[in-house]
Design a protein around this motif. Structure first.
Motif, PDB file in Angstrom:
ATOM      1  N   ALA A  47      67.734 -39.045  26.049  1.00 30.63           N
ATOM      2  CA  ALA A  47      66.851 -37.725  25.834  1.00 30.63           C
ATOM      3  C   ALA A  47      65.749 -38.001  24.799  1.00 30.63           C
ATOM      4  CB  ALA A  47      68.021 -36.828  25.675  1.00 30.63           C
ATOM      5  N   VAL A  48      65.876 -39.000  23.805  1.00 30.04           N
ATOM      6  CA  VAL A  48      65.056 -38.977  22.990  1.00 30.04           C
ATOM      7  C   VAL A  48      63.714 -39.806  23.422  1.00 30.04           C
ATOM      8  CG1 VAL A  48      66.565 -39.099  21.137  1.00 30.04           C
ATOM      9  CG2 VAL A  48      66.242 -41.276  22.164  1.00 30.04           C
ATOM     10  N   PRO A  49      62.639 -39.887  22.815  1.00 32.54           N
ATOM     11  CA  PRO A  49      61.313 -40.519  23.255  1.00 32.54           C
ATOM     12  C   PRO A  49      61.560 -42.204  23.123  1.00 32.54           C
ATOM     13  CG  PRO A  49      61.014 -39.001  21.436  1.00 32.54           C
ATOM     14  CD  PRO A  49      62.333 -39.234  21.537  1.00 32.54           C
ATOM     15  N   GLY A  84      61.062 -38.581  26.639  1.00 30.50           N
ATOM     16  CA  GLY A  84      62.336 -37.892  26.372  1.00 30.50           C
ATOM     17  C   GLY A  84      62.538 -36.789  27.447  1.00 30.50           C
ATOM     18  N   ARG A  85      63.618 -35.910  26.887  1.00 26.80           N
ATOM     19  CA  ARG A  85      63.859 -34.745  27.830  1.00 26.80           C
ATOM     20  C   ARG A  85      62.811 -33.359  27.283  1.00 26.80           C
ATOM     21  NH1 ARG A  85      70.613 -34.508  27.793  1.00 26.80           N
ATOM     22  NH2 ARG A  85      70.823 -36.149  29.282  1.00 26.80           N
ATOM     23  N   THR A  86      62.349 -33.620  25.862  1.00 30.28           N
ATOM     24  CA  THR A  86      61.322 -32.509  25.540  1.00 30.28           C
ATOM     25  C   THR A  86      60.102 -33.366  25.029  1.00 30.28           C
ATOM     26  OG1 THR A  86      62.597 -32.793  23.463  1.00 30.28           O
ATOM     27  CG2 THR A  86      63.088 -30.943  25.028  1.00 30.28           C
ATOM     28  N   PRO A  87      59.234 -32.546  24.887  1.00 27.22           N
ATOM     29  CA  PRO A  87      57.844 -33.320  24.323  1.00 27.22           C
ATOM     30  C   PRO A  87      58.039 -33.674  22.737  1.00 27.22           C
ATOM     31  CG  PRO A  87      57.382 -31.169  25.166  1.00 27.22           C
ATOM     32  CD  PRO A  87      58.768 -31.200  25.138  1.00 27.22           C
ATOM     33  N   ALA A 122      59.116 -42.108  17.274  1.00 29.32           N
ATOM     34  CA  ALA A 122      58.698 -40.832  17.650  1.00 29.32           C
ATOM     35  C   ALA A 122      59.836 -40.024  17.721  1.00 29.32           C
ATOM     36  CB  ALA A 122      58.131 -40.743  19.252  1.00 29.32           C
ATOM     37  N   VAL A 123      59.917 -38.613  17.457  1.00 30.94           N
ATOM     38  CA  VAL A 123      60.968 -37.627  17.690  1.00 30.94           C
ATOM     39  C   VAL A 123      60.721 -36.478  18.394  1.00 30.94           C
ATOM     40  CG1 VAL A 123      59.773 -36.396  15.477  1.00 30.94           C
ATOM     41  CG2 VAL A 123      62.337 -36.349  16.010  1.00 30.94           C
ATOM     42  N   ASN A 124      61.621 -36.062  18.974  1.00 32.67           N
ATOM     43  CA  ASN A 124      61.678 -34.763  19.712  1.00 32.67           C
ATOM     44  C   ASN A 124      62.819 -33.851  19.476  1.00 32.67           C
ATOM     45  OD1 ASN A 124      63.640 -35.807  21.035  1.00 32.67           O
ATOM     46  ND2 ASN A 124      62.442 -35.930  22.991  1.00 32.67           N
ATOM     47  N   GLN A 125      63.093 -32.773  20.321  1.00 38.39           N
ATOM     48  CA  GLN A 125      64.159 -31.842  19.805  1.00 38.39           C
ATOM     49  C   GLN A 125      65.534 -32.724  20.022  1.00 38.39           C
ATOM     50  OE1 GLN A 125      64.087 -28.497  22.309  1.00 38.39           O
ATOM     51  NE2 GLN A 125      62.152 -27.441  21.126  1.00 38.39           N
ATOM     52  N   GLY A 133      63.626 -41.473  18.647  1.00 30.83           N
ATOM     53  CA  GLY A 133      63.667 -42.654  19.244  1.00 30.83           C
ATOM     54  C   GLY A 133      63.549 -44.111  18.962  1.00 30.83           C
ATOM     55  N   LYS A 134      63.560 -45.002  19.809  1.00 29.53           N
ATOM     56  CA  LYS A 134      63.613 -46.436  19.424  1.00 29.53           C
ATOM     57  C   LYS A 134      62.419 -46.769  18.773  1.00 29.53           C
ATOM     58  CE  LYS A 134      66.028 -48.356  23.256  1.00 29.53           C
ATOM     59  NZ  LYS A 134      66.486 -49.130  24.183  1.00 29.53           N
TER      60      LYS A 134
END
Length: 1344
Positions: A729-731, A758-761, A809-812, A816-817
């Motif tokens: 789910a993460v970027p 991921g699942r969200t922007p 990178a980060v989303n809700q 991420g990696k």
């Protein structure tokens, strides 16, 4: 005394040589009737009879006979009969070098090792040197590795010096055993040869010393094995001489010039050989002319050599210099010097222009050296390098003396004489011909007669004018001894015939057959100038110049190339030694400077005219294919596809990357398969989605970058990636992470967003940093809260420490990696680092400037705003030249706020940035206004006061006034001057300006203005006097009105009065304020508003308001309804009057009649005097400012008078042209492609493509080719040809996918041009088969 030859004379040598000369002369004088022999026992009676026979000769005959003897004809320079031979020996063995030398006097022989004389006393028992009866020996005992060297035998006498060379290689038995073992272990010994510290392109000057050298690294290193070193100039081996020496120190090879000459200019190559392996390296050496002793004198000639030598003359040739000193060369003087002396004498009284000349007046058997000097109207230039010594001997005599061994000196001379036999009158010579003829001389050649007797013969040459039989002897006082002769003092342009007679003691023989008629003049023509000079980029200091060689040139020596900085008008030579071939690399040019080039050819007759100047070219590195991309990573993975990312190449090749090509292959059980293409069309981003993959299959990838120069090498193979669905789910990781603007405590990091969000922007990014050598648990975050920008300025670095960085990178769903690492990078401010500097010029133009001294040859500047490229921004203009770049703001405003950065490609993060915030924006705009409209600061505005006795004083005060300040006094728009009524005064120290009047009268009411001019700065102050007082507020002296300018623009204007610095003027249209670009300066009391290209959209009510703290005034102007129509009529009238006369233009389709106006309005009615019927063949229209009538494929019916009428609403304005029959042939003769080219060519990869088409045009059209709308440069792969003025050929050998594209054939002459386009599509059979299989599979699925 040391003579020119370098031989030192001693008294003992002179005595020995004199005695030897007498002995040798008498020994070999048998051909003239005297026999010299060793003393033998003869009877007294025989001696008496011989003595009586000798007494029978008359005294006169004896004296005449001895006068014929040439005392020095037997002396000659050393010659090697047997040269020393090279040897290869084992260690501890002995070796002997032998040589045999002829020459008279007997030459002395000296042995050298690596150019150092061998001293037998320094190493007793090591060397043994012997000389016996002309055989010379050097014996080397117990050879070891140090004896591996080049050995030289130098033979020298008063006539010259000659050397012969031999090499001795000493081999080690141990090394041979090692090689034997290596061979039987089935290993092949391969040497790798590298050059370090290499010599580069070098520039020297005549007379200087120069050394070329490089370090040679050979691996593997085998003890006692030394490489073979050989130097070459222009492909010819360089032999050691007094001008050049070679040295090998064990790891470094050096070539040293003791005295540079222009003959030394050329391409130098060092070749290092180890067994069967060798490597070589080359660089060019340029030799500039020495400074002239006389200003404006020509440079020295070069390559003085002997072409032919015999007893009576020697023909000398040379090459003309490239520099004539600014005045044409009038000719050349030839000087000679006898070897063994230092006395030079001039051979010709008048300069000769032909670069060959026969030198006469030589003493038979003696050796000479020669030099040449050029002369122009300013004086005589420096002499050339001297020639090699040459002896005045016939070739046959020279060969005979060389073959005869030198007799040992016995110290005893015994001469006996015998009675000469009765002579035979010689017959006529045969095969008489003119071998060379110039305006200065004629050379004859013949064969000796068959009937000549036993004694030597002499020749007499005769000439006569053509058409007569009046023969005259040419050489009455000086008989010719050899069967060749040069005649001088012949009348240029006159015709002659020649013949030759033989003579000896018996008499003069019959003449030979006369030659054909010979016209005195140069038979060799000066070559024609070269053509089509084409420069092309090479490096940042050199340009490759190519040209078409001179047509029908005979005995061509080469070409001289000259360069000139565009606009300078000064030409400099690029080479001082003529080059052969149609191509040359011009070095030593200034980076970023634009040059033009020209070429001229040279042969013995002279230098050709200059070619036409080439097109200008900027000196910068040539475009090359980019280097491989790197760091391939998987950004996102699906069930049947994957998204790859990579970093762009370190080196772009000097051009923008236009795309990437991706290849992939399957990996099954660790075994890779064959490569396949993932994309046919190049992708522009550093990321690409590869479809149609197999689920759970492992793949490897490689990427290649492309620019306009072609496709670069592919990257290294990536690691293995498995094609499977990502469910995280993460970027994914950000990509294309790079750093720039590296300083000792900071840098800027940039990146691109992840492909997989991921699942969200993605909502932001975290940046991590650690020292390069630190462990993975020492990463630290640089930002606590996520940042939304894709860049970050990293602060607080430690100087000199190496860092690596990464981005997440980060989303809700979370973080991420991390990305691939950027770095390592050392925190340091590199020497020479410069920052972006803001500049405001005198015109108020604001620009950012950056300079870089560490650019690579293909580096470029990239400007960005907030780290986004500004390449397509309409608000900015970028100009780069050399190592400097400037970004100019067209109209700096609030929308331009941000960080402006400049990065340098192909460098390790070199760049700089500049922040423009609101405060900086205000400062720059104020500074721009001040520079654009500088003002003289006013301390007190213009005022008036009444003094005693009614005197009136007008005065004002400026802050400061310079000595150049000028003041104009204006009353009611007219300048007034000092006189009986007005008195003026300026105090520049206090800044007070005054004007006095005796009395104020009614006619003095009005507007008074003081105008100040101080350099570019201006200022003024105005005062209005009305009635008994002064109107104190600003007001309009004349209200708003309009006028139409000559440029067809509308100008709204009004006249204002009583204004000051704080007074503002505001314009309105339909009650909405109008933004005016420039601030009003009220210099002339006139305010204007310019409306360009006035049209219906500009109709409305205009108002102008004048205001300050004293009050305001306004004026209104209505431009609607009838007022607008009246103004439009005037505008249309002005436009109609601006129309040019009708002109005729031949186009590719036919004929175009056109007229140009300032600009076009629909209100301007265009009619034809005689109605023209418009069809698909005849059309009219407007393009920009051009009004035209197009007639396609004209016919005789289209002849006649054409009238264009422009109606402004009131009157018509007519333009006419007579289209008579003369334009029809012009159209028929225009350049066009008749046929032969297809629209599309589909061809298999690897095949050869040949296209032929027919073109037409009179005059013959110029033909050129395009590829993808850019000029096509022919080469070995793609060649073009144009024959007989009508047939064009296009050939591609071994087509590849890179040849696919749009091509065009352009034909052009003075009547028109035409482009014929065609497309080449190259297919790969395997790819076509794969596509066919896929389509068949899709068809089967649909059928199911």
């Amino acid at each position: 005394q040391v003579h020119v030859s370098g031989i030192t004379d001693t008294e003992e040598e002179r005595i020995k040589e004199a005695a030897a000369y007498i002995a040798q002369r008498n020994l070999l004088a048998s051909e003239e009737g005297i026999t010299a022999s060793k003393q033998s026992a003869v009877s007294k009676q025989s001696a008496v009879s011989k003595q009586s026979a000798v007494s029978k000769q008359s005294l006169e005959e004896t004296e005449a006979f001895h006068r014929k003897l040439n005392e020095d004809h037997l002396l000659h320079a050393p010659e090697f009969v047997i040269k020393p031979r090279s040897h290869t020996v084992w260690e501890k063995e002995n070796v002997k070098l032998h040589c045999s030398v002829s020459g008279w006097p007997e030459p002395r022989v000296t042995w050298y090792k690596n150019q150092v004389p061998i001293n037998v006393h320094a190493n007793p028992g090591k060397y043994i040197i012997e000389s016996r009866y002309g055989m010379h020996t050097l014996e080397i005992n117990a050879c070891d590795f140090e004896d591996t060297a080049q050995y030289r035998a130098s033979a020298m006498n008063v006539k010259g010096e000659l050397s012969a060379y031999a090499s001795v290689v000493v081999k080690s038995r141990f090394a041979a055993l090692v090689l034997f073992k290596v061979y039987f272990k089935k290993f092949v010994l391969v040497f790798e040869i590298h050059f370090d510290d290499k010599f580069d392109v070098s520039f020297g000057r005549e007379g200087e010393t120069m050394s070329l050298g490089c370090r040679v690294v050979i691996t593997p290193e085998i003890k006692h094995f030394q490489p073979e070193i050989q130097w070459y100039r222009n492909g010819a081996p360089v032999s050691p001489s007094k001008w050049v020496q070679t040295l090998w120190s064990g790891d470094r090879a050096t070539l040293t010039f003791s005295h540079l000459n222009k003959e030394d200019e050329g391409l130098y190559t060092i070749r290092v050989r180890m067994g069967e392996y060798y490597e070589q390296y080359s660089a060019y050496v340029f030799v500039r002319d020495a400074d002239a002793e006389i200003e404006g004198a020509p440079a020295s000639p070069l390559d003085v050599v002997c072409l032919d030598a015999n007893k009576d003359y020697i023909i000398i040739s040379w090459k003309q210099p490239a520099v004539d000193g600014g005045s044409p060369i009038l000719g050349y003087f030839i000087d000679k010097c006898e070897v063994g002396t230092d006395s030079w004498s001039q051979c010709n009284d008048t300069p000769v222009k032909f670069a060959r000349f026969p030198v006469t007046g030589l003493i038979e058997g003696r050796s000479y050296i020669f030099r040449v000097r050029a002369v122009n109207k300013n004086g005589i230039g420096l002499p050339s390098r001297v020639s090699e010594p040459v002896a005045a001997l016939d070739p046959a005599e020279k060969a005979r003396l060389k073959s005869r061994p030198s007799a040992p000196w016995t110290g005893q001379i015994i001469v006996t004489e015998e009675e000469p036999t009765e002579g035979i009158v010689p017959g006529p010579p045969t095969d008489l011909s003119v071998t060379e003829a110039t305006r200065s001389y004629v050379v004859l050649s013949w064969k000796p007669p068959g009937q000549r007797g036993h004694e030597g013969i002499l020749y007499f040459v005769e000439k006569c004018d053509a058409g007569t039989e009046n023969w005259q002897r040419v050489n009455t006082e000086l008989p010719v001894k050899s069967p060749r002769f040069a005649l001088f003092d012949l009348a240029e342009g006159k015709s002659y015939r020649f013949r030759v007679r033989c003579s000896n003691s018996a008499g003069v023989g019959e003449p030979s057959e006369a030659t054909e008629v010979t016209v005195v003049g140069d038979k060799l023509d000066i070559p024609k100038p070269p053509g089509k000079i084409i420069p092309s980029r090479n490096t940042d200091t050199s340009v490759i110049v190519s040209w078409e060689e001179s047509k029908d040139a005979k005995e061509l020596v080469g070409y001289y190339i000259e360069a000139s900085v565009v606009g300078s008008g000064k030409w400099e030579p690029c080479n001082n030694n003529p080059v052969k071939g149609p191509r040359f690399t011009c070095h030593g040019l200034a980076t970023g400077q634009s040059y033009i080039f020209r070429v001229r050819a040279v042969n013995a007759a002279g230098l050709s005219e200059y070619s036409q100047d080439s097109e200008a070219i900027e000196v910068k590195a040539a475009i090359a294919a980019p280097s491989p991309p790197c760091d391939i990573t998987c950004l996102e993975s699906f069930r049947d596809s994957m998204v790859l990312g990579w970093k762009q190449p370190d080196k772009t090749g000097g051009a923008e990357i236009t795309g990437y090509y991706v290849n992939y292959r399957e990996v099954i059980d660790g075994v890779p398969g064959r490569w396949r293409e993932a994309n046919i069309k190049a992708v522009s981003d550093e990321a690409y989605k590869i479809s149609n993959l197999k689920e759970n299959m492992v793949y490897q990838f490689q990427v290649a970058a492309m620019n306009i120069a072609g496709l670069g090498e592919p990257s290294a193979v990536s690691q293995c990636f498995k094609c499977e669905e990502w469910t995280i789910a993460v970027p994914g990781p950000p990509h294309n992470v790079k750093y720039s603007e590296v300083r000792k405590t900071s840098l800027v990091l940039q990146w691109k967003p992840p492909i997989h969000s991921g699942r969200t922007p993605v909502t932001g990014y975290f940046v991590d940093l650690k020292e390069a050598n630190a462990k993975d648990d020492q990463w630290r975050g640089l930002n606590k809260a996520a940042i939304k920008n894709t860049y970050l300025r990293v602060q607080g670095l430690k100087e000199g420490v190496s860092y690596v960085l990464r981005v997440r990178a980060v989303n809700q769903a979370g973080v991420g990696k991390p990305s691939d690492l950027a770095g390592p990078v050392v925190a340091e401010t590199r020497p020479g680092t410069k920052e972006v500097v803001v500049n405001v010029d005198d015109d108020g133009v604001i620009s950012l400037n950056f300079e870089c001294d560490q650019m690579a040859p293909n580096s470029q500047f990239n400007w960005s705003k907030d780290y986004v490229s500004t390449e397509d921004s309409p608000r900015l203009e970028v100009e780069s030249k050399g190592n400097k770049t400037k970004m100019t703001f067209k109209d700096l405003g609030t929308e331009d706020l941000g960080i402006y950065s400049c990065d340098v490609t192909d460098t390790d993060g070199i760049g700089s940035s500049y922040l423009i915030d609101e405060e900086e924006l205000k400062r720059l705009l104020a500074l721009s206004q001040e520079h654009k409209f500088p003002t003289v600061p006013i301390k007190s505005e213009l005022a008036v006061e009444i003094l005693e006795k009614g005197q009136v004083r007008f005065w004002m005060q400026a802050e400061k006034l310079s000595g150049n300040t000028k003041v104009s006094y204006i009353f009611n728009d007219k300048e007034i001057f000092e006189g009986p009524k007005y008195k003026m005064h300026i105090d520049r120290n206090t800044g007070i300006i005054e004007m006095f009047m005796e009395k104020l009268q009614d006619e003095d009411e009005g507007t008074y203005t003081f105008q100040l001019q101080d350099g570019k700065a201006t200022g003024h102050s105005t005062l209005v006097l009305i009635g008994d007082g002064k109107k104190s507020c600003p007001h309009f002296a004349e209200y708003l009105s309009w006028e139409v300018t000559g440029e067809c623009n509308v100008l709204l204007k009004c006249k204002v009065a009583n204004i000051k610095k704080e007074t503002h003027i505001v314009w309105y249209k339909d009650e909405r304020e109008i933004s005016v670009d420039e601030k009003h300066d009220f210099k002339d009391g006139i305010c204007t508003l310019l409306i360009t290209e006035f049209s219906k959209k500009d109709a409305g009510i205009y108002e102008v308001i004048l205001k300050d703290d004293r009050g305001k005034d306004k004026s209104r102007l209505k431009l609607v309804d009838e007022a607008f129509k009246e103004l439009m009529t005037e505008v249309c009238k002005t436009i109609a009057l601006s129309a040019t006369d009708l002109k005729i233009q031949s186009t590719a389709e036919g004929i175009r009649l056109y007229s140009s106006v300032t600009y076009y309005l629909d209100d301007l009615k265009v009619n034809c005097g005689t109605p023209v019927k418009y069809t698909d063949r005849v059309k009219s229209g407007v393009t920009g400012e051009q009004i035209w009538l197009q007639i396609n494929e004209p016919t005789p019916n289209d002849k006649g008078k054409y009238v264009m009428e422009l109606f402004d609403g009131k009157t018509g304005h007519r333009k006419t042209v007579d289209l008579s029959g003369q334009e029809m042939p012009m159209l028929a003769d225009r350049a066009r492609v008749v046929g032969g080219l297809p629209d599309v060519v589909t061809i298999q990869e690897g095949k050869a493509l040949n296209l032929t088409c027919i073109v037409w045009g009179d005059p013959t059209p110029e033909v050129s080719w395009l590829k993808n709308e850019k000029p096509l440069v022919p080469d070995d792969h793609c060649s073009v040809k144009f024959e007989a003025g009508k047939t064009a050929y296009f050939t591609v050998s071994g087509v590849s996918t890179a040849d696919s594209g749009k091509y065009g054939l352009v034909v052009k002459n003075k009547y028109g041009s035409e482009i014929s386009d065609f497309t080449i599509s190259v297919f790969i059979p395997e790819e076509e088969a794969r596509k066919a299989t896929e389509q068949a599979q899709k068809g089967n699925k649909k059928a199911k």
